[in-house]
Structures are given as structure tokens and as C-alpha cells.
Design a protein around this motif. Structure first.
Motif, PDB file in Angstrom:
ATOM      1  N   UNK A 157       0.837  -1.206   0.000  1.00 45.63           N
ATOM      2  CA  UNK A 157       0.000   0.000   0.000  1.00 45.63           C
ATOM      3  C   UNK A 157       0.869   1.252   0.000  1.00 45.63           C
ATOM      4  N   UNK A 158       1.946   1.201   0.772  1.00 44.06           N
ATOM      5  CA  UNK A 158       2.862   2.344   0.825  1.00 44.06           C
ATOM      6  C   UNK A 158       3.496   2.583  -0.543  1.00 44.06           C
ATOM      7  N   UNK A 159       3.960   1.513  -1.182  1.00 44.60           N
ATOM      8  CA  UNK A 159       4.627   1.663  -2.481  1.00 44.60           C
ATOM      9  C   UNK A 159       3.681   2.176  -3.559  1.00 44.60           C
ATOM     10  N   UNK A 160       2.449   1.651  -3.567  1.00 41.77           N
ATOM     11  CA  UNK A 160       1.508   2.110  -4.593  1.00 41.77           C
ATOM     12  C   UNK A 160       1.135   3.568  -4.332  1.00 41.77           C
ATOM     13  N   UNK A 161       1.166   3.973  -3.061  1.00 45.24           N
ATOM     14  CA  UNK A 161       0.939   5.381  -2.741  1.00 45.24           C
ATOM     15  C   UNK A 161       2.000   6.270  -3.348  1.00 45.24           C
ATOM     16  N   UNK A 162       3.248   5.806  -3.317  1.00 46.27           N
ATOM     17  CA  UNK A 162       4.345   6.560  -3.928  1.00 46.27           C
ATOM     18  C   UNK A 162       4.094   6.759  -5.418  1.00 46.27           C
ATOM     19  N   UNK A 163       3.621   5.702  -6.076  1.00 40.64           N
ATOM     20  CA  UNK A 163       3.385   5.784  -7.525  1.00 40.64           C
ATOM     21  C   UNK A 163       2.212   6.719  -7.808  1.00 40.64           C
ATOM     22  N   UNK A 164       1.123   6.596  -7.045  1.00 40.90           N
ATOM     23  CA  UNK A 164      -0.022   7.498  -7.229  1.00 40.90           C
ATOM     24  C   UNK A 164       0.415   8.957  -7.044  1.00 40.90           C
TER      25      UNK A 164
END
Length: 467
Positions: free
Chosen positions: A208-215
Motif C-alpha cells: 500500500x505504501x509503495x503504490x501510494x508513492x506511484x499514485x
């Protein structure tokens, strides 16, 4: 690097180690078979006791000079000691004897990777795959990690994609592939792959943290905040999620919520100076200047070598018409980081208001040189010359700017305005036409910057004719 040891150290292996150490202490020679020597060597490698591993390897090779696996172990130890060329020589020799041993190719691939010869490493890894008939997915994954650990993400992706074809629901492969897509800027692929991983592992705070970075990187700040909130719902100790959530909120203009999240982050991390500076910036955006100043001052007291809070203080003091004080802080920010074009631009603005024309022009010029693609800088410098009734130099500044950004409608329309002011309607018409061709909707904004041109019938007629 691909691990070539089996990493098993059961009671039997520890018994073997004790027996070996007993032998060394007694200064005698016991017999160990090949597998026993391998276990003892693995023990010392696991303990990072490479000098002992070398000692075992030397004795092992004397007792079993024809054992290929022991030669490979010796090469592994040499790699761990940084003796890459010596290890490579051993592997090339044993490869001529046993040409289908995948461990030889894997270790050679590791060595080439460590030597920075990544495509040579790929050739060796591909040969390992050619001679390996079992556990292909696991081998592909191991090779991918070897490249990923050296930031060779493009190479890692090829192996991860093939591994995913063998098992579309392999969580480890999905996570690493999403991460590699993220690192190579393939944001949409990264999001899709993280989504697939999260369908299988919805409680992975790291995903979830990593996909937040991409978003956040693609500008989808709403989804970024949601991702960081999921991260914190799963793991409320994930400190960086508070910080990134605050950034995403600030990027949406939700400065009060951002302040709250930054404040929560302060409870976890030691990087307080930067965080106080960000909080100060949020208060600045809310026009709560006193709170902004308090946080900027706290940031400076925490780390006086951090440039941003000095810059923030300087801006607010300039907003408050405290120009002399503003210059002190802006000069300090510039001294701490003289490559930041915004610092030079603000300094130019402050010197202009302090009626120091030479210093103002020098600062504006430095900002333009550092970032020649930001049209705000030449437009502002040209306006400064215009205010001092030097339209010819203003025109020269804008023409220089057009060399870098020839299709900037603001530069073109400003040029048209200055040519109209100087009476050169031919040139004015030329640049008005070019500006309108690029952006016809906002051309009337030129009158906000140059209200005096509303009374210039020839200029207004040019704009009306070209629209």
C-alpha cells in the motif's frame, strides 16, 4: 547476489563444525566427505568468518581434489572476499570439466554483476536457465533479485515477467515486478501489478505504501492519500506513510490536514528540521504567517544548515515588507544552496524592492541561467526593466528566453506588448499571431499585466483581428 549456499545448519552440521574445530585444535587430520565439508564451509560463510571458510576449503580440496562442488565453494568464498578474478579463473576451469552445472553459471553471473558487466552476467544467467530443468520459476526469481539488488531493474523485469507467466498468482514475483516497474518509471504498469498483488495480499502495508508513492508521482493525490491511510490502518507505526500522506495532502491544497499528518510524523522520526520546514510552508500557504515563522524558526534552530526554512522566512518577511530582514534570510538560503533557481529569483525580487538594481538583475540572471525553461524568470526580469522604462532591454531578455522555450505563449504575448509600447506594431503583430496560434483562450490576460495597452487601439485591434 544469488546465494549459492543451501543455508541449512541443523544439529548434524553443528556437530561437524565442532569436530572440525577439534581437529584444528589437536593439529591432526580427520576425514570428512564432500557433503560434510560443504556444510562446514556454509557454516563459516553464514557467520561471515571467511578466513575460517578459506581454511576449511583448502583442507577440503586436498582431501577431495576432484570434487567440483568444493571448487565452486572455494570460488564462492573468493567472491565474498572480493577476489573476483581469482574466483572466475576457478570457475572457468571447472566449467571445462562439468559444463552443465547451473551453479557455475550462476556464480559467474554474480561475479560479472559485481564487476559491473551486467550484460555478461545476463549471458551467464541465461546459460544457467538453459541447463536447469527443475524449479525454473524459482531460478528466474533468484536471477531477477540479483539484478534488482544492483539497481539493474530493466534486466530484472525480463526474468520477473517470465516467472509470472509460469505462475500468475506468485505474490513474491508480483511485488518485485511492481517495484521494478516503479523504479523504471513505468507507473501505470506498476499500479496494475501492485493492484494484482494487493488482491492476493490486502494487508501488506509495504505494498500500500509503495503504490501510494506511484499514485503521488503520477499526480493522483487522492488515491495516494487513500493508499497511505490503508498503510497506517494496517501498521500505525509506518512512519514514512505519515510523511508521504502529508505531502499528498499538501499537493491537494489541504494544508490543515497536511499539518496534522506532518505533526504525527514528528513523533516517529529524527528528521525534524525538514518536517518543521514543511509545516511552516503549509501555514504560509494558509496565510498564517506568524505560525509559519514559528515553524521555520524551529527548523533553523534544529538544523541551521537546512536552506528551505531560511528561504521560507525570507519570503514571509518580504510579504510583510520587511525587505532588509528578508534579504538576510534569502542570502543565507542562497549561500546554503546556490543551485536553487527559486532562491535566486526571490533574492532578485527582494533586491528590486530594496532599490538595488544591479544586485536584482544579477540575481534574476542567475535564476534564468540555472533554469532557462521557467518562463516566469525572464518575464519578471523584463517587467523589472519595463518598470525602469527600459523596454528595449526587456525585449532582449524575452528574446533570449524564446531561444529556450520558443512556444511559450506568455513570452510571445509579453514580447508583443513591449513591441507595441515601443511602437513597433509589425513585430507586435508577429508575436501576437504566434501567441494566439498556441493559446487563443488566454490572450486577453495580457491586459491584466499591461492595463495601459487597453487604451492602445492599434494593439487591441491586433488581438481582436487575430482571435
Amino acid at each position: 547476489m544469488i546465494d549459492n549456499t543451501e543455508n541449512y545448519l541443523d544439529d548434524d552440521a553443528l556437530t561437524l563444525v565442532s569436530r572440525f574445530e577439534e581437529m584444528v585444535k589437536a593439529e591432526t587430520l580427520y576425514y570428512f566427505d564432500v557433503h560434510e565439508f560443504e556444510s562446514i564451509i556454509d557454516h563459516y560463510i553464514e557467520k561471515s568468518n571467511l578466513s575460517e571458510a578459506v581454511k576449511v576449503s583448502n583442507i577440503a580440496n586436498k582431501q577431495h581434489p576432484a570434487a567440483i562442488s568444493l571448487q565452486i565453494k572455494k570460488a564462492q568464498i573468493l567472491v565474498d572476499r572480493g577476489q573476483h578474478l581469482e574466483a572466475l579463473a576457478i570457475l572457468k576451469k571447472v566449467q571445462s570439466i562439468e559444463s552443465t552445472n547451473k551453479e557455475i553459471f550462476l556464480l559467474k553471473g554474480n561475479i560479472y554483476n559485481l564487476l559491473g558487466k551486467h550484460h555478461s552476467a545476463k549471458i551467464q544467467f541465461d546459460q544457467a536457465l538453459e541447463v536447469s530443468y527443475e524449479n525454473r520459476e524459482d531460478l528466474l526469481f533468484r536471477i531477477a533479485l540479483a539484478f534488482e539488488q544492483l539497481s539493474q531493474f530493466h534486466l530484472a523485469i525480463d526474468y520477473l515477467e517470465e516467472a509470472l507467466e509460469l505462475d500468475e498468482e506468485d505474490s513474491e514475483v508480483l511485488f518485485e515486478l511492481a517495484y521494478c516497474y516503479e523504479k523504471t518509471g513505468q507507473d501505470e504498469k506498476s499500479i496494475v501489478t501492485y493492484d494484482r498483488f494487493l488482491e492476493l495480499n490486502p494487508f501488506s502495508d509495504n505494498a500500500w505504501y509503495n503504490i501510494g508513492i506511484v499514485f503521488n508521482r503520477v499526480g493522483n493525490f487522492v488515491r495516494a492519500v487513500e493508499a497511505y491511510e490503508y498503510t497506517l490502518a494496517i501498521n500505525d507505526q509506518h512512519s514514512k506513510a505519515y510523511f508521504n500522506k502529508a505531502n499528498a495532502l499538501a499537493n491537494q491544497g489541504l494544508f490543515e490536514d497536511a499539518i496534522k499528518s506532518y505533526t504525527e510524523y514528528l513523533e516517529f522520526e529524527d528528521d525534524h528540521a525538514s518536517t518543521y520546514s514543511y509545516i511552516g510552508e503549509c501555514f504560509e500557504k494558509l496565510n498564517e504567517y506568524e505560525q509559519a515563522l514559528i515553524n521555520y524558526e524551529t527548523a533553523i534552530k534544529t538544523d541551521e544548515n537546512l536552506a528551505d526554512p531560511w528561504f521560507g522566512m525570507g519570503l514571509i518577511l518580504m510579504y510583510q515588507d520587511k525587505i532588509d530582514e528578508s534579504l538576510v534570510y534569502l542570502e543565507k538560503a542562497k549561500t546554503l544552496d546556490d543551485t536553487n533557481s527559486d532562491y535566486w529569483f526571490a533574492l532578485g525580487s527582494a533586491y528590486a524592492r530594496a532599490e538595488s538594481p544591479q544586485k536584482a538583475v544579477e540575481a534574476f540572471r542567475e535564476a534564468i541561467e540555472l533554469d532557462p525553461y521557467d518562463s516566469t524568470y525572464p518575464i519578471t526580469l523584463a517587467e523589472y526593466y519595463h518598470q525602469n522604462e527600459n523596454e528595449d532591454t526587456a525585449i532582449d531578455v524575452l528574446l533570449e528566453g524564446l531561444n529556450q522555450t520558443p512556444d511559450c505563449p506568455q513570452l510571445l504575448s509579453n514580447l508583443a506588448a513591449y513591441y507595441a509600447i515601443t511602437g513597433d506594431l509589425g513585430a507586435s503583430e508577429h508575436y501576437i499571431r504566434k501567441a494566439i496560434d498556441i493559446d487563443s483562450e488566454n490572450i486577453d490576460d495580457i491586459f491584466l499585466q499591461f492595463p495601459e495597452l487597453k487604451d492602445n487601439k492599434l494593439f487591441t485591434k491586433l488581438i481582436q483581428t487575430k482571435q
